[in-house]
Design an enzyme around this catalytic site. Structure first.
Site, short mmCIF file in Angstrom:
data_model
loop_
_atom_site.label_atom_id
_atom_site.label_comp_id
_atom_site.label_asym_id
_atom_site.label_seq_id
_atom_site.Cartn_x
_atom_site.Cartn_y
_atom_site.Cartn_z
N HIS A 48 0.81 -1.21 0.00
CA HIS A 48 0.00 0.00 0.00
C HIS A 48 0.85 1.27 0.00
CE1 HIS A 48 0.24 -0.32 4.54
NE2 HIS A 48 0.28 1.00 4.44
N ASP A 83 0.30 -7.58 0.91
CA ASP A 83 0.73 -6.22 1.21
C ASP A 83 2.25 -6.11 1.33
OD1 ASP A 83 0.28 -3.53 1.47
OD2 ASP A 83 -0.08 -3.59 3.63
N SER A 160 4.43 1.74 8.34
CA SER A 160 4.13 0.71 7.35
C SER A 160 5.35 0.37 6.51
CB SER A 160 3.01 1.18 6.43
OG SER A 160 1.82 1.36 7.14
#
Length: 349
Positions: A48, A83, A160
């Site tokens: 992402h 992801d 992230s």
């Protein structure tokens, strides 16, 4: 006297290999993420994060290392279903060495540290323990990431793609102290106070080599949607015990051999519609399937598209074994996804 983890030493030794990722020139939440060195030319981050780069600047990302130097990298591989993504970058700083990935998922209670760029605060560390392993993390895109590591180490926007690092179980070989540590997860998301999630090393070890070599990972696809058989599902479907996963719908028809049969409809149970009449999948290649999580983990880590697999089912009360040829899971439309958390309670395999 107990021995306490030396997080100061961990930070000193590991932070040169942790990278702040900036997309579209933005150094604030929404345009920032994290990464870590995977080999002598590639970094690991989240898909992402890479998706933002594709939208903002055709996969180009700006990278800031712990020594203050900058590089420009290019997203060369990404996998929406787990992801994970890889970024290629030339001329890494000398002390930015590859961080080893653990071979197995960490056990609950293990001390860990999350390093990265939360809220644009690059070079940050937070510490905690592994709260759980082998979790399933639903996404807003209608599928779930299996085998996820849960931690109470604070993970915030910008973390992230950074590493969740644990102390190595064995003494390192050689003189490099950085190999006294291993990456036990790729940080992904926060869900509530003291609950963060990271992609597991078992999944990362399976996916990342393909992203480096081919830019993509070919996922096996059973062509079915399933629901865990809870006591309620078992009762409504007339099953002896809550075990396995109910096939809600599947490709093929009732007359096809080698295909799973989906549910015929629903029944009302205290005001809730419960699917009824489908196959109950209880094993794959002789391995018990107790939950959707176990089925997804096996498909990702043990199978390839095009392979036949033996699937144990219960159909209308009778045990059967089907040989099913796995398809390749369709690619996700990257323009039709919002990222984040949420998702379907009936995931697709």
């Amino acid at each position: 006297m107990p021995t306490y983890p030396d997080f100061e030493a961990l930070y000193r030794d590991v932070i040169p290999s942790v990278v702040s990722v900036y997309v579209g020139g933005r150094r604030q939440p929404g345009g920032a993420g994290s990464a870590f060195v995977y080999d002598d030319r590639h970094l690991v981050t989240n898909e992402h994060v890479s998706r933002l780069a594709d939208a903002a600047d055709a996969g180009r990302v700006e990278l800031r290392f712990a020594d203050g130097s900058w590089r420009v990298g290019e997203v060369v591989g990404a996998d929406a279903y787990t992801d994970l993504a890889v970024v290629a970058v030339d001329d890494l700083p000398e002390d930015a060495v590859a961080l080893p990935l653990a071979a197995e998922n960490p056990a609950p209670g293990r001390s860990v540290a999350a390093l990265g760029n939360p809220l644009g605060l690059d070079g940050s560390i937070s510490a905690g323990i592994v709260s759980g392993s082998n979790r399933s993390l639903p996404t807003s895109n209608g599928f779930a990431i299996p085998d996820v590591v849960q931690t109470d180490a604070p993970i915030n926007p910008g973390n992230s793609g950074g590493p969740l690092v644990g102390f190595a179980a064995e003494e390192p070989d050689g003189d490099d102290a950085r190999f006294a540590y291993e990456v036990v997860g790729v940080n992904r998301a926060k869900q509530g106070d003291n609950i963060g999630f990271a992609i597991s090393p078992v999944i990362a070890n399976r996916i990342l080599p393909a992203l480096v070599a081919d830019g993509r990972y070919r996922h096996s696809y059973l062509r079915a949607r399933t629901l865990d058989v809870t006591p309620t599902v078992a009762e409504v479907n007339g099953l002896d015990a809550p075990h396995g996963v109910l096939v809600v719908d599947a490709a093929g028809t009732d007359g096809d051999e080698g295909f799973l049969h989906g549910c015929r409809g629903t029944a009302d149970y205290r005001g809730t519609e419960v699917p009824v009449g489908g196959d109950v999948l209880v094993a794959i290649e002789g391995n018990p399937v107790r939950t959707h999580e176990e089925l997804m983990r096996y498909l990702i880590t043990e199978t390839r598209p095009g392979e036949p697999v033996a699937v144990g089912i219960v159909r209308e009360g009778d045990p059967l074994t089907l040989v099913v040829e796995l398809d390749e899971r369709p690619a996700v439309d990257r323009d039709d996804r919002t990222g984040g958390d949420g998702g379907s309670r009936i995931p697709v395999e």
